[in-house]
Design an enzyme around this catalytic site. Sequence first.
Site, PDB file in Angstrom:
ATOM      1  NE  ARG A  43      -2.610   0.587   3.459  1.00  0.00           N
ATOM      2  CZ  ARG A  43      -2.019   1.446   4.284  1.00  0.00           C
ATOM      3  NH1 ARG A  43      -1.876   2.702   3.952  1.00  0.00           N
ATOM      4  NH2 ARG A  43      -1.557   1.037   5.459  1.00  0.00           N
ATOM      5  CE  LYS A 193     -11.512   0.759 -19.598  1.00  0.00           C
ATOM      6  NZ  LYS A 193     -11.916   2.137 -19.383  1.00  0.00           N
TER       7      LYS A 193
HETATM    8  C1  LIG Z   1     -12.410   2.819 -18.281  1.00  0.00           C
HETATM    9  C2  LIG Z   1     -12.094   4.248 -18.168  1.00  0.00           C
HETATM   10  C3  LIG Z   1     -11.867   4.854 -16.917  1.00  0.00           C
HETATM   11  C4  LIG Z   1     -12.020   4.091 -15.601  1.00  0.00           C
HETATM   12  O1  LIG Z   1     -11.083   3.087 -15.475  1.00  0.00           O
HETATM   13  P1  LIG Z   1     -11.302   1.755 -14.597  1.00  0.00           P
HETATM   14  O2  LIG Z   1     -10.041   1.006 -14.828  1.00  0.00           O
HETATM   15  O3  LIG Z   1     -12.530   1.092 -15.115  1.00  0.00           O
HETATM   16  O4  LIG Z   1     -11.483   2.197 -13.190  1.00  0.00           O
HETATM   17  C5  LIG Z   1     -11.534   6.186 -16.883  1.00  0.00           C
HETATM   18  N1  LIG Z   1     -11.427   6.921 -18.017  1.00  0.00           N
HETATM   19  C6  LIG Z   1     -11.647   6.387 -19.229  1.00  0.00           C
HETATM   20  C7  LIG Z   1     -11.536   7.243 -20.450  1.00  0.00           C
HETATM   21  C8  LIG Z   1     -11.985   5.031 -19.353  1.00  0.00           C
HETATM   22  O5  LIG Z   1     -12.212   4.516 -20.567  1.00  0.00           O
END
Ligand SMILES: *Cc1c(COP(=O)(O)O)cnc(C)c1O
Length: 374
Positions: A43, A193
């Site tokens: 952490r 992503k």
């Molecule tokens: C998916 C996404 C997030 C959030 O991310 P998580 O990993 O789901 O918490 C924030 N900004 C954008 C542009 C995203 O596509």
Amino acid sequence: MKKNTLCVHAGGYQDPNTSGLSTPIFTSSAYNYLDNPKQPYPRYFNTPNQEAVAAKLAALEGAEAAMVFSSGMAAISTTLLSLLKSGDHIVLQNELYGGTFNLVAKEFSRQNIDYTLTATHADAVIEAINKNTRVIYLESPTNPLLTIVDIRRITGVAIKKGITTVIDNTFASPINQNPLNLGVDIVLHSGTKYLAGHSDLCCGVVASNQSYITQLHQTAVNFGGSMDSNSCSLLERSLKTLSLRVERQCSNALSLAKYLETLSGVSKVFYPGLESSPYHSIAKSQMHGFGGMLAFELAADISPEIFLKKLKLISPALSLGGIESTICSPAATSHLKMSQDQREAIGITDAILRLSVGIEDIEDLQQDIAQALN
Ligand SMILES: *Cc1c(COP(=O)(O)O)cnc(C)c1O
């Protein structure tokens, strides 16, 4: 070093015991503090796996330092709540990632943090600045309509006024856009992503100069959104192929955008790489590539629901940035929590679909869309 080389060689951990070329996974959450004065603890964001992958990410963004989080929202909430206190004001675009919109709408009011949501262009953002504005929060390209904002124009004003600029760089990835070079202070990613890229990992990233990272670190330790070693290792491995993946995703997206423009079942295509896009020239001036995301609007006589069901290769799925192509209806998913009026005010109709283009062969993607439209 340039991007492909950085993906492979930046950061990492040289194991003195085995001389292995890849970073071992250190599962320990307890370290002997007499032998290791750094006192690693998950952490505290200072275990070997966290530091190995954070160093690679910092190099890719051209940042002095970076931190990895257990989700994109952990990175975003920690960053914003570290920068803002009661009575402060933040400017954001109304074309905002759904989760960030909820964070602002639900949590900021409870914290007495004042906010303004503006149209997605530099003039509107600059006009919304007031004497309490501490942070300007940007997304470019935006989700889901791939709007591009003139980042340099905004940071030019923010620097003069001493306002911190933060950008969610998820859609571009560090391969296509490095906002720190455009004057932005702090770069955020949902690593879930493009960075992870295989639809099997949830993580987030903050990259900035050392003084901001030191400030954010203090809040991050309290909020506790750190990432475990196994996930760090997966992310580090994924980043080694980031540039290859994103390069293919960009070229597939451009081909597909051009193809969609020729189809009678499609009334509009949103992709900054198209010369017909109103954002083409500004995208060219601040991005190295146009990205793997595009959106399109189906013609009025085609049902979005039936079209999605007829696709065989492209999966209707919420996330994006993976090696497989995925598609979603923003009105029914990411922007469901907005009212229909709020959605339409920012141009998101029920007929708009957002496509995350993968690394498949372009002919197969075109064929899938053609057969579903038929
Ligand atoms: C998916 C996404 C997030 C959030 O991310 P998580 O990993 O789901 O918490 C924030 N900004 C954008 C542009 C995203 O596509």
